[in-house]
Design an enzyme around this catalytic site. Structure first.
Site, PDB file in Angstrom:
ATOM      1  N   CYS A  70       0.835  -1.211   0.000  1.00  0.00           N
ATOM      2  CA  CYS A  70       0.000   0.000   0.000  1.00  0.00           C
ATOM      3  C   CYS A  70       0.871   1.263   0.000  1.00  0.00           C
ATOM      4  CB  CYS A  70      -0.913  -0.007   1.213  1.00  0.00           C
ATOM      5  SG  CYS A  70      -2.060   1.382   1.234  1.00  0.00           S
ATOM      6  N   CYS A  77       0.497   0.361  10.317  1.00  0.00           N
ATOM      7  CA  CYS A  77       0.055  -0.677   9.371  1.00  0.00           C
ATOM      8  C   CYS A  77       1.187  -1.496   8.744  1.00  0.00           C
ATOM      9  CB  CYS A  77      -0.785  -0.050   8.268  1.00  0.00           C
ATOM     10  SG  CYS A  77      -1.521  -1.322   7.208  1.00  0.00           S
ATOM     11  N   CYS A 114     -16.172  -9.807   5.873  1.00  0.00           N
ATOM     12  CA  CYS A 114     -15.597  -8.496   5.579  1.00  0.00           C
ATOM     13  C   CYS A 114     -14.355  -8.641   4.699  1.00  0.00           C
ATOM     14  CB  CYS A 114     -15.236  -7.800   6.889  1.00  0.00           C
ATOM     15  SG  CYS A 114     -14.534  -6.166   6.606  1.00  0.00           S
ATOM     16  N   CYS A 145     -19.422  -6.899   4.049  1.00  0.00           N
ATOM     17  CA  CYS A 145     -18.739  -5.665   4.426  1.00  0.00           C
ATOM     18  C   CYS A 145     -17.464  -5.577   3.597  1.00  0.00           C
ATOM     19  CB  CYS A 145     -18.401  -5.700   5.914  1.00  0.00           C
ATOM     20  SG  CYS A 145     -17.558  -4.200   6.480  1.00  0.00           S
ATOM     21  N   CYS A 205     -19.577   1.110   9.023  1.00  0.00           N
ATOM     22  CA  CYS A 205     -18.756   0.451  10.033  1.00  0.00           C
ATOM     23  C   CYS A 205     -17.550   1.362  10.224  1.00  0.00           C
ATOM     24  CB  CYS A 205     -18.337  -0.920   9.526  1.00  0.00           C
ATOM     25  SG  CYS A 205     -17.168  -1.748  10.616  1.00  0.00           S
ATOM     26  N   ARG A 277     -17.524  -3.689  18.096  1.00  0.00           N
ATOM     27  CA  ARG A 277     -16.698  -4.875  17.836  1.00  0.00           C
ATOM     28  C   ARG A 277     -15.357  -4.791  18.554  1.00  0.00           C
ATOM     29  NH1 ARG A 277     -16.523  -4.922  12.523  1.00  0.00           N
ATOM     30  NH2 ARG A 277     -18.608  -5.787  12.599  1.00  0.00           N
TER      31      ARG A 277
END
Ligand code: SAM
Ligand code: DTB
Ligand code: SF4
Length: 344
Positions: A70, A77, A114, A145, A205, A277
């Site tokens: 990414c 991350c 998801c 999702c 979400c 969650r």
């Protein structure tokens, strides 16, 4: 199963009337954080029971449909190409792999699937593939999702038309702390994507990460941002930072676990009808802290051996924990409840 019959169910998602005004001044959110622990837990559990069956926990399974490489610089991350974390950049998964994973997740008792991609935003050529994935997973009877990064005009509509139920896009932290963590996109970019998601009629979400070195005031700031979205998100993932070697946030002092539990409790109180969650970080947390999170009002977990690139507890261990605590999966509550009475 007795927990599910003794309580009344919250109304179906379509009938939920979420607050229309900004109802949570930062000072009020902070005041919740500062309550004596037992008072906060009591309040959170009371709010929880007024809106959800007491023992019901949703199982959501995550699949990384496009891993690594990414271009963004999110400091937490492992999938950011610029950090040396050992995560290899892969191509987007083929549709059959995704369908097989979704079938497996459903067979294991998950109700939500998801799909996550390590993108700043989806390219046009990716959209057809993701739409097909969404259509196929939806056809299995699961809630769908996706979390694909920022969306441009029209992309949210396309996902909605393909059968997407929820779009995950996190605010991650308070606006005041945000620039310590990410520089390649602005807080406002995130709010803009959330606006497009809402306008397309998708359920939102949206949550964040705690344990990134933020202060309690900044944790309260994140919750205030979420609770004051109009309406607030239907699902709120509260992630505990998973520290990954090679990322800038690796090596931080660990957060006091009670602060994490408090964050869950404050999310529950300020967003009473949201699925809160208990997300990343459960593997490092231990059973007792997780049990406190359920008591504080968490009623959803990621279920399956992997999150996106890091480990989640083994499914077998999760089943054992839920059993020990007398918690009931949402698949079970859906089976035992009148169909029209279950939403969220
Ligand atoms: N690339 C897309 C984006 O950032 O919007 C979607 C995938 S991204 C991995 C989804 C979310 O995962 C992030 O917003 C962040 O909240 C969470 N996350 C990523 N790495 C994490 C970590 N090490 N610990 C906890 N949460 C993490
Ligand atoms: C969310 O809030 N947490 C999930 C999901 N949404 C996509 C991701 C957690 C990722 C943890 C680090 C990893 O496994 O790469
Ligand atoms: Fe990329 Fe998402 Fe990771 Fe940020 S959180 S680096 S956008 S995959």
């Amino acid at each position: 199963m007795s927990q599910t019959t003794a309580v009344s169910f919250h109304p179906p998602a379509a009938a939920i009337k979420l607050p229309e005004a900004a109802t949570w001044p930062l000072a009020d959110v902070l005041a919740l954080f500062e309550l004596p622990f037992n008072d906060l837990m009591f309040k959170a559990q009371t709010v929880h029971r007024a809106h959800f069956p007491a023992g019901d926990v949703e199982l959501a399974t995550l699949l990384s449909i496009k891993t690594g490489g990414c271009e963004e610089d999110c400091g937490y991350c492992p999938q950011a190409a610029r950090y040396d974390t050992g995560v290899e950049a892969k191509k987007i998964l083929d549709i059959d792999t995704v369908i097989d994973a979704a079938k497996q997740a459903k067979a294991n008792g998950a109700t939500r699937f998801c799909m996550g991609a390590a993108w700043r935003s989806p390219k046009e050529r990716d959209m057809d593939k993701v739409e097909e994935m969404v259509r196929e997973v939806k056809a299995l009877g699961m809630e769908t999702c996706a979390t694909l990064g920022m969306l441009e005009e029209g992309q949210a509509d396309r996902l909605k038309n393909a059968g997407l139920d929820f779009y995950n896009h996190n605010l991650d932290t308070a606006p005041e702390f945000y620039n310590n963590v990410i520089s390649t996109r602005e807080y406002q970019d995130r709010l803009d994507t959330l606006g497009r998601v809402r306008s397309a009629g998708l359920k939102v979400c949206c949550g964040g990460i705690v344990g990134m070195g933020e202060s309690r005031l900044q944790r309260a700031g994140l919750i205030a941002q979420l609770a004051n979205l109009n309406p607030y998100p239907e699902s709120v993932p509260v992630n505990h930072l998973v520290q990954v070697e090679g990322t800038p946030l690796h090596g931080l002092d660990p957060l006091d676990p009670f602060e994490f539990v408090r964050t869950i409790a404050v999310a529950r109180i300020t967003m009473p009808q949201a699925r809160v969650r208990l997300s990343a970080g459960r593997r490092q947390m231990g059973e007792a802290v997780q049990a406190m999170c359920f008591l504080a009002g968490a009623n959803s977990i990621f279920y399956g051996d992997k999150l996106l690139t890091t480990d989640n507890p083994e499914a077998e261990d999760d089943r054992a924990l839920l059993n020990k605590l007398g918690l009931v999966t949402r698949a079970a509550t859906l089976d035992s409840a009148p169909k029209a009475a279950c939403g969220g």
